[in-house]
Structure formats: structure tokens, C-alpha cells
Motif scaffolding. Structure first.
Motif, PDB file in Angstrom:
ATOM      1  N   THR A  17       0.832  -1.208   0.000  1.00 46.26           N
ATOM      2  CA  THR A  17       0.000   0.000   0.000  1.00 46.26           C
ATOM      3  C   THR A  17       0.864   1.255   0.000  1.00 46.26           C
ATOM      4  O   THR A  17       0.516   2.259  -0.619  1.00 46.26           O
ATOM      5  CB  THR A  17      -0.946   0.010   1.223  1.00 46.26           C
ATOM      6  N   VAL A  29      -3.499   6.460   6.566  1.00 41.95           N
ATOM      7  CA  VAL A  29      -4.720   5.737   6.927  1.00 41.95           C
ATOM      8  C   VAL A  29      -4.844   4.483   6.072  1.00 41.95           C
ATOM      9  O   VAL A  29      -5.139   3.395   6.569  1.00 41.95           O
ATOM     10  CB  VAL A  29      -5.961   6.633   6.724  1.00 41.95           C
ATOM     11  N   ALA A  30      -4.601   4.622   4.781  1.00 43.40           N
ATOM     12  CA  ALA A  30      -4.719   3.489   3.860  1.00 43.40           C
ATOM     13  C   ALA A  30      -3.769   2.369   4.237  1.00 43.40           C
ATOM     14  O   ALA A  30      -4.134   1.197   4.232  1.00 43.40           O
ATOM     15  CB  ALA A  30      -4.440   3.959   2.427  1.00 43.40           C
ATOM     16  N   VAL A  33      -4.994   0.633   7.540  1.00 42.25           N
ATOM     17  CA  VAL A  33      -6.206  -0.162   7.327  1.00 42.25           C
ATOM     18  C   VAL A  33      -5.897  -1.408   6.499  1.00 42.25           C
ATOM     19  O   VAL A  33      -6.420  -2.497   6.768  1.00 42.25           O
ATOM     20  CB  VAL A  33      -7.288   0.705   6.637  1.00 42.25           C
ATOM     21  N   GLU A  47     -16.781  -1.572   2.622  1.00 42.60           N
ATOM     22  CA  GLU A  47     -16.562  -0.164   2.930  1.00 42.60           C
ATOM     23  C   GLU A  47     -17.670   0.671   2.305  1.00 42.60           C
ATOM     24  O   GLU A  47     -18.363   0.215   1.390  1.00 42.60           O
ATOM     25  CB  GLU A  47     -15.207   0.314   2.395  1.00 42.60           C
ATOM     26  N   THR A  57      -7.907   4.815   0.975  1.00 41.39           N
ATOM     27  CA  THR A  57      -8.341   3.696   1.833  1.00 41.39           C
ATOM     28  C   THR A  57      -8.843   2.531   0.997  1.00 41.39           C
ATOM     29  O   THR A  57      -8.561   1.364   1.290  1.00 41.39           O
ATOM     30  CB  THR A  57      -9.445   4.154   2.798  1.00 41.39           C
ATOM     31  N   VAL A 119     -15.430  -0.763   7.043  1.00 39.06           N
ATOM     32  CA  VAL A 119     -14.910   0.598   7.161  1.00 39.06           C
ATOM     33  C   VAL A 119     -15.993   1.589   6.760  1.00 39.06           C
ATOM     34  O   VAL A 119     -16.541   1.512   5.651  1.00 39.06           O
ATOM     35  CB  VAL A 119     -13.675   0.810   6.263  1.00 39.06           C
ATOM     36  N   ASP A 121     -17.142   5.890   6.944  1.00 34.73           N
ATOM     37  CA  ASP A 121     -16.724   7.270   7.188  1.00 34.73           C
ATOM     38  C   ASP A 121     -17.694   7.914   8.177  1.00 34.73           C
ATOM     39  O   ASP A 121     -18.907   7.955   7.929  1.00 34.73           O
ATOM     40  CB  ASP A 121     -16.733   8.039   5.865  1.00 34.73           C
ATOM     41  N   LYS A 146     -13.644   5.881  10.056  1.00 34.75           N
ATOM     42  CA  LYS A 146     -12.717   6.879   9.518  1.00 34.75           C
ATOM     43  C   LYS A 146     -13.138   8.290   9.900  1.00 34.75           C
ATOM     44  O   LYS A 146     -14.294   8.539  10.201  1.00 34.75           O
ATOM     45  CB  LYS A 146     -12.684   6.802   7.987  1.00 34.75           C
ATOM     46  N   LEU A 183      -8.792   7.506  13.497  1.00 33.00           N
ATOM     47  CA  LEU A 183      -9.323   6.170  13.237  1.00 33.00           C
ATOM     48  C   LEU A 183      -9.812   5.584  14.558  1.00 33.00           C
ATOM     49  O   LEU A 183      -9.054   5.487  15.515  1.00 33.00           O
ATOM     50  CB  LEU A 183      -8.239   5.254  12.654  1.00 33.00           C
TER      51      LEU A 183
END
Length: 217
Positions: A17, A29-30, A33, A47, A57, A119, A121, A146, A183
């Protein structure tokens, strides 16, 4: 069977990632996660995404899915959002596009059974209801919120979205990380034995007699 942590899978997903998201904002964050989803060997990753949301993400979750061999679904509110989402993710080389489902998140969630990594938001007005409507895997699951700084902490508690009595689950642990815009994560247990709403032991102390009475109800 319970979720089992794999450090090797987590580190591989994290590094992959980093390579894919190094030019994207909020890549921290990506990466985290992705490592979490791969480390827990998530077989069903879900998500939610809305117009204007960060795409990093999703890329991280797609990379995690490539390591676990599971399923990755993204829920979007309308066809335009779905088109924009597909275009954004598709522009990242080496990343497989997840399944895109269009509709209100709560309604779509009703047809998704066995989720073990979710996940959402927190900038969504219905984010807590989305968590509450999720049908988690029998072996447990990880819930990720998130942009947690955008909500009022006093108005949200993980136990408010997990009905511990009727679902025979419990919140094992929670953690808040100051990564990106916050997070907030919770690990929910596997389904425990016993019937929901079954009998339980109640203790009552008689102040007059000094005796402790144990009653099953």
C-alpha cells in the motif's frame, strides 16, 4: 473459530500500500487499514464511499484483499458516485476494482452476510446505523470508523452499535488512533454459546439477614 492475527500478511499489505499510495493524500490511513485487514485475514471486506471521499483507503483495502483472497465490496449512494469511484480506483496500477453496490448503505448492508472487516466514514450522518445493521461473520469482525475527529465522541460508543445480549457478541477491545483525521476501531467477538435472551444469574444481598441470594431468571 475466531479471527487470527497474521503479522506477515499485515506487513506485506502495508508495504504494498505504501508503494501504491505514496502520491496520495492521507496514505497513512490506507496503509494502516490495509495492514489490519490483511493481518486479520479478512475474507469479506466492506466499505462505504461517497462523492468527494478519499480513495486511498479503498486502494489499501483492495491490496489487502489480494493478500487474503477474500471479497471486497464498496457501497456507493448512486450511479454517478459508482462511476467516479471506479474511475479513481482504476487509475491505480496493479489494483483490482472491488465489487461496487449502489444504494442506501443500510439497505445494501441487509444483503451482505458474513462481514469480517467494515470501514465507514463517520462524516456520514447515518454512520452509526450502518455499523448497527452490519451482519458480521460468525467468527467476529473488525469495525473501523474513519475521520473520527469529525464526530462528537460523547455521542458515540461502540457498544451502542453491538447488541451484546441478542447477538451473543461483545466488544472485545477498542482503540482510537490519531492517524489522518482519526481512526476509531473495535474488535467484535465471535458468536458465543447459549440462546439470545436466555436465563441468567442475578445476585441479591439481603441487608437484614446478611445472606447472599442467587436467583436464576
Amino acid at each position: 473459530m475466531k479471527l487470527a492475527w497474521s503479522p506477515d500478511s499485515a506487513s506485506k499489505a502495508y508495504l504494498d500500500t505504501v508503494k501504491s499510495c505514496q502520491v496520495l493524500c492521507e496514505s497513512g490511513v490506507a496503509e494502516l487499514v490495509a495492514a489490519m485487514a490483511a493481518g486479520w485475514n479478512a475474507q469479506f471486506i466492506v466499505e462505504t464511499w461517497s462523492q468527494g471521499g478519499a480513495i486511498a483507503t479503498s486502494i489499501g483495502l483492495a491490496i489487502a484483499r489480494s493478500h487474503t483472497g477474500g471479497r471486497h465490496v464498496c457501497v456507493v449512494p448512486d450511479e454517478q458516485s459508482g462511476s467516479d469511484y471506479a474511475k479513481s480506483v482504476g487509475e491505480t496500477a496493479g489494483v483490482s476494482l472491488p465489487e461496487i453496490l449502489v444504494g442506501e448503505a443500510e439497505e445494501v448492508m441487509d444483503g451482505l452476510v458474513g462481514i469480517d472487516f467494515l470501514v465507514v466514514d463517520s462524516r456520514r450522518k447515518d454512520f452509526s446505523r450502518v455499523f448497527r445493521s452490519a451482519k458480521l461473520s460468525g467468527k467476529g469482525g473488525v469495525l473501523v470508523c474513519k475521520n473520527a475527529y469529525s464526530r462528537t465522541a460523547s455521542r458515540f460508543r461502540w457498544r451502542s452499535v453491538v447488541d451484546e445480549e441478542s447477538s451473543r457478541r461483545r466488544v472485545v477491545r477498542t482503540v482510537f488512533l490519531p492517524v489522518g483525521k482519526g481512526l476509531d476501531m473495535a474488535h467484535v467477538s465471535a458468536v458465543t454459546g447459549g440462546k439470545p435472551g436466555g436465563k441468567r444469574w442475578i445476585k441479591h444481598f439481603d441487608q437484614r439477614s446478611g445472606e447472599l441470594h442467587v436467583i436464576r431468571r
